[in-house]
Design a protein around this motif. Sequence first.
Motif, short mmCIF file in Angstrom:
data_model
loop_
_atom_site.label_atom_id
_atom_site.label_comp_id
_atom_site.label_asym_id
_atom_site.label_seq_id
_atom_site.Cartn_x
_atom_site.Cartn_y
_atom_site.Cartn_z
N TYR A 110 -57.11 16.55 -9.93
CA TYR A 110 -57.54 17.26 -11.14
C TYR A 110 -58.91 17.89 -10.95
O TYR A 110 -59.14 19.04 -11.34
N THR A 151 -58.93 20.94 -8.37
CA THR A 151 -58.17 22.15 -8.69
C THR A 151 -58.44 22.68 -10.10
O THR A 151 -57.71 23.54 -10.57
N SER A 205 -60.85 24.67 -11.40
CA SER A 205 -61.13 26.11 -11.51
C SER A 205 -59.89 26.94 -11.19
O SER A 205 -59.65 27.97 -11.83
N THR A 206 -59.09 26.48 -10.24
CA THR A 206 -57.85 27.19 -9.90
C THR A 206 -56.85 27.13 -11.06
O THR A 206 -56.21 28.14 -11.38
N GLU A 207 -56.74 25.97 -11.67
CA GLU A 207 -55.83 25.82 -12.81
C GLU A 207 -56.25 26.71 -13.97
O GLU A 207 -55.41 27.35 -14.61
N LYS A 259 -57.96 29.46 -13.77
CA LYS A 259 -57.74 30.86 -13.39
C LYS A 259 -56.25 31.22 -13.48
O LYS A 259 -55.90 32.31 -13.93
N ASP A 260 -55.38 30.31 -13.06
CA ASP A 260 -53.94 30.57 -13.10
C ASP A 260 -53.41 30.72 -14.52
O ASP A 260 -52.47 31.48 -14.76
N ARG A 261 -54.00 29.99 -15.46
CA ARG A 261 -53.54 30.07 -16.85
C ARG A 261 -53.92 31.40 -17.49
O ARG A 261 -53.28 31.84 -18.43
N GLN A 262 -54.97 32.02 -17.04
CA GLN A 262 -55.45 33.32 -17.53
C GLN A 262 -55.72 33.29 -19.05
O GLN A 262 -55.54 34.28 -19.73
N ARG A 315 -64.56 30.43 -17.86
CA ARG A 315 -64.07 29.51 -16.82
C ARG A 315 -65.23 28.85 -16.09
O ARG A 315 -65.22 27.65 -15.82
N HIS A 316 -66.25 29.65 -15.78
CA HIS A 316 -67.42 29.12 -15.08
C HIS A 316 -68.14 28.08 -15.95
O HIS A 316 -68.54 27.01 -15.47
N SER A 361 -66.04 24.88 -16.12
CA SER A 361 -66.15 24.15 -14.85
C SER A 361 -67.49 23.45 -14.73
O SER A 361 -67.57 22.31 -14.25
#
Length: 117
Positions: free
Chosen positions: A63, A66, A68-70, A72-75, A82-83, A86
């Motif tokens: 968790y 990942t 920041s990736t999660e 970003k993927d959700r948009q 996001r920053h 995080s």
Amino acid sequence: SYLRDKQRMVERTESFIASAKSLAGGGPVMSLKDMPLWDQLTSASYLRAFLVFLVTTFVTNFYVGTLSTELKDRQDFSAATRHELSTWFTIMMSMGILGSFLVGWLIDRVGLEICTA
């Protein structure tokens, strides 16, 4: 747990397993805190606590690693949001070190068996 002989307390031990051994054999059982280091490290209580720690740390790292990736993927959020999320997540996870003092106090005060149950 407390060993009882009918109504009176016979002995206090740190482990239910130790209580059963003491009742079966009739002899006193050494407290986990009084055992030598190697015996503590190979005790069932320590191994159980270590296994719980290992599994939860392993799962949590997925968790944390990942996040920041999660996001970003959700948009669902902008790059700035996001920053910020995080950053706050990192701060909150870092504050977990403060919780370790409470856990250490509880283990010393209440016992490892109860804290890992």
